[in-house]
Enzyme design. Structure first.
Site, PDB file in Angstrom:
ATOM      1  N   ASP A 151     -12.094  -0.285  12.308  1.00  0.00           N
ATOM      2  CA  ASP A 151     -12.345  -0.264  10.859  1.00  0.00           C
ATOM      3  C   ASP A 151     -13.796  -0.619  10.536  1.00  0.00           C
ATOM      4  OD1 ASP A 151      -9.729   0.395  10.131  1.00  0.00           O
ATOM      5  OD2 ASP A 151      -9.087  -1.695  10.343  1.00  0.00           O
ATOM      6  N   LYS A 177      -3.383   5.079   6.210  1.00  0.00           N
ATOM      7  CA  LYS A 177      -3.648   5.660   7.534  1.00  0.00           C
ATOM      8  C   LYS A 177      -3.707   7.180   7.480  1.00  0.00           C
ATOM      9  CE  LYS A 177      -0.768   2.748  10.053  1.00  0.00           C
ATOM     10  NZ  LYS A 177      -1.067   1.763   9.132  1.00  0.00           N
ATOM     11  N   ARG A 229      -9.727  -8.590   9.604  1.00  0.00           N
ATOM     12  CA  ARG A 229      -9.480  -9.732   8.709  1.00  0.00           C
ATOM     13  C   ARG A 229     -10.352 -10.914   9.111  1.00  0.00           C
ATOM     14  NH1 ARG A 229      -3.524  -8.471   9.143  1.00  0.00           N
ATOM     15  NH2 ARG A 229      -3.391  -6.645   7.790  1.00  0.00           N
ATOM     16  N   CYS A 282     -11.889  -7.656  14.534  1.00  0.00           N
ATOM     17  CA  CYS A 282     -10.778  -7.824  13.578  1.00  0.00           C
ATOM     18  C   CYS A 282     -11.180  -7.419  12.161  1.00  0.00           C
ATOM     19  CB  CYS A 282     -10.345  -9.293  13.586  1.00  0.00           C
ATOM     20  SG  CYS A 282      -9.037  -9.609  12.394  1.00  0.00           S
ATOM     21  N   CYS A 294      -5.010 -17.459  14.325  1.00  0.00           N
ATOM     22  CA  CYS A 294      -4.846 -16.572  15.491  1.00  0.00           C
ATOM     23  C   CYS A 294      -5.075 -17.368  16.768  1.00  0.00           C
ATOM     24  CB  CYS A 294      -5.881 -15.449  15.442  1.00  0.00           C
ATOM     25  SG  CYS A 294      -5.623 -14.340  14.061  1.00  0.00           S
ATOM     26  N   CYS A 327     -10.536 -12.044  17.564  1.00  0.00           N
ATOM     27  CA  CYS A 327     -10.976 -10.756  18.122  1.00  0.00           C
ATOM     28  C   CYS A 327     -12.182 -10.291  17.302  1.00  0.00           C
ATOM     29  CB  CYS A 327      -9.856  -9.740  18.036  1.00  0.00           C
ATOM     30  SG  CYS A 327      -8.260 -10.398  18.562  1.00  0.00           S
ATOM     31  N   ARG A 366       0.824  -1.214   0.000  1.00  0.00           N
ATOM     32  CA  ARG A 366       0.000   0.000   0.000  1.00  0.00           C
ATOM     33  C   ARG A 366       0.857   1.263   0.000  1.00  0.00           C
ATOM     34  NH1 ARG A 366      -3.555  -0.858   4.404  1.00  0.00           N
ATOM     35  NH2 ARG A 366      -4.833  -1.952   2.892  1.00  0.00           N
ATOM     36  N   TYR A 367       1.945   1.249   0.756  1.00  0.00           N
ATOM     37  CA  TYR A 367       2.819   2.416   0.866  1.00  0.00           C
ATOM     38  C   TYR A 367       4.102   2.134   0.071  1.00  0.00           C
ATOM     39  CZ  TYR A 367      -0.240   3.194   4.883  1.00  0.00           C
ATOM     40  OH  TYR A 367      -1.315   3.358   5.686  1.00  0.00           O
ATOM     41  N   ASP A 402      -7.670   4.026   9.557  1.00  0.00           N
ATOM     42  CA  ASP A 402      -7.322   3.452   8.254  1.00  0.00           C
ATOM     43  C   ASP A 402      -8.465   3.797   7.321  1.00  0.00           C
ATOM     44  OD1 ASP A 402      -4.930   1.994   7.558  1.00  0.00           O
ATOM     45  OD2 ASP A 402      -5.324   0.786   9.348  1.00  0.00           O
ATOM     46  N   ARG A 404       7.021   0.158   2.317  1.00  0.00           N
ATOM     47  CA  ARG A 404       6.836  -1.030   3.161  1.00  0.00           C
ATOM     48  C   ARG A 404       5.714  -1.913   2.632  1.00  0.00           C
ATOM     49  NH1 ARG A 404       3.616   3.032   6.889  1.00  0.00           N
ATOM     50  NH2 ARG A 404       4.569   4.428   5.433  1.00  0.00           N
TER      51      ARG A 404
HETATM   52  S1  SF4 Z   1      -6.960  -8.628  15.533  1.00  0.00           S
HETATM   53 FE1  SF4 Z   1      -7.483 -10.188  13.959  1.00  0.00          FE
HETATM   54  S2  SF4 Z   1      -5.519 -10.817  13.108  1.00  0.00           S
HETATM   55 FE2  SF4 Z   1      -5.077  -9.766  15.067  1.00  0.00          FE
HETATM   56  S3  SF4 Z   1      -5.017 -11.410  16.592  1.00  0.00           S
HETATM   57 FE3  SF4 Z   1      -7.100 -10.623  16.583  1.00  0.00          FE
HETATM   58  S4  SF4 Z   1      -8.216 -11.929  15.151  1.00  0.00           S
HETATM   59 FE4  SF4 Z   1      -6.038 -12.256  14.771  1.00  0.00          FE
END
Ligand code: SF4
Length: 325
Positions: free
Chosen positions: A235, A279, A76, A74, A67, A71, A54-55, A272, A58
């Site tokens: 997000d 960002k 993703r 998240c 994971c 979370c 994206r940048y 983001d 990096r």
């Molecule tokens: S925020 Fe998403 S990618 Fe990061 S540890 Fe939690 S579930 Fe996994």
């Protein structure tokens, strides 16, 4: 959910901040119409599998889709149903080929999923491969292991990290209760391996959207040697709409930190931008106006000062001109 992370929760509390981050809620279903599965358009910015570029300087390496904890906020979440396995040698070779042919990239952020779900051997192979690339000057690891599975930070992992230094590590503490003795010990081991440790908190409604609580969290992080780096707005990911806080609330929290915490313990407030625009750092209104080389500034107590710009010097620099209510 790991047993360590669950042990931080109070099961009798229906609005427990730890459980809110790791147990599904009916709100996720109710607001499925909001947001996107891939809110930062990572798929659209992926020149080769596993890499997001994206940048200019990096790239992000999605080393695994697994994971320790899912979370609920998240961005993703799309990986959960069918998580990409640990990156294999052929994919690493394609990544190395792209990086070798793309001048200007000097940093790789190893993320996922959580890269510390990989074995020490897998991590050693990945970090070694990145270190061998001539243009790559810095490697960063993004992991929640110190928070949710501190036992993963073993002496053997320390040796892997030490072998590939300099490695920067960023983690994600979102609540003061997560700064447990075990987490402090895990962070100490990462620091002992010679890796600077930063933190990226996500601002979450009902979990940490409170100025006093964020102050406690940041003080706790400073106490265990973790540098607060970002405070992110949540997000716009599908299924996490109930966690999102208003911009004004986020700025008010930042405002409450200034003057109450040392600068080293104050993170940048950032968002983001949706669609992969990158960002943007948000600042409380400190520069009220600028005219004829005179900047009008507001300090953390609401007092107003004028500052003469050295580019246009005239008497009266940094003098208080009025107090605001
Ligand atoms: S925020 Fe998403 S990618 Fe990061 S540890 Fe939690 S579930 Fe996994």
């Amino acid at each position: 959910v790991t047993s360590h992370y669950l042990s931080l929760a109070d099961p009798r509390d229906p609005s427990d901040p730890v459980l809110a981050q790791c147990l599904p809620s009916a709100e996720e279903e109710r607001r499925l119409g909001e947001g996107d599965d891939d809110p930062l358009d990572e798929a659209g910015q992926s020149p080769v599998p596993r890499l997001v570029h994206r940048y200019p300087d990096r790239v992000l390496l999605l080393a695994t889709g697994r994971c320790f904890v899912h979370c609920r906020h998240c961005n993703r979440r799309r990986f959960w149903r069918d998580p990409p396995p640990p990156i294999g040698p052929a994919e690493m070779e394609a990544v190395a080929g792209y990086l070798g042919a793309t001048p200007g990239v000097r940093e790789v952020i190893v993320s996922g999923g959580d890269p510390l779900t990989l074995t020490d051997g897998e991590l050693d192979r990945i970090l070694g491969g990145l270190r061998a690339l001539p243009g790559i000057e810095a490697v960063r690891i993004h992991t929640r292991a110190p928070v949710v599975q501190p036992a993963r930070v073993t002496r053997s992992l320390q040796r892997v990290l030490r072998r590939h230094r300099p490695i920067w590590v960023n983690t994600q503490f979102n609540h003061p209760r997560e700064v447990s003795p075990a987490a402090a010990e895990a962070c100490g081991r990462i620091l002992d391996a010679g890796c600077p440790l930063g933190n990226q908190t996500v601002l979450l409604r009902g979990v940490n959207d409170d100025p006093a609580l964020i102050r406690d969290l940041l003080r706790g992080l400073q106490r265990i040697g973790v540098r607060p780096y970002y405070l992110f707005l949540c997000d716009q990911v599908r299924g996490a709409g109930h966690f999102r806080t208003g911009l004004g609330e986020a700025l008010a929290i930042m405002e409450s930190l200034r003057g109450n915490l040392p600068g080293l313990a104050i993170p940048h407030l950032a968002v983001d931008t949706p669609g992969g625009g990158g960002k943007v750092v948000l600042l409380p209104e400190a520069l009220l106006s600028y005219d004829g080389g005179r900047a009008v500034l507001r300090n953390h107590r609401g007092r107003i000062f004028t500052l003469v710009d050295p580019a246009d010097p005239s008497p009266g620099a940094a003098e208080p001109v009025a107090s605001s209510s």
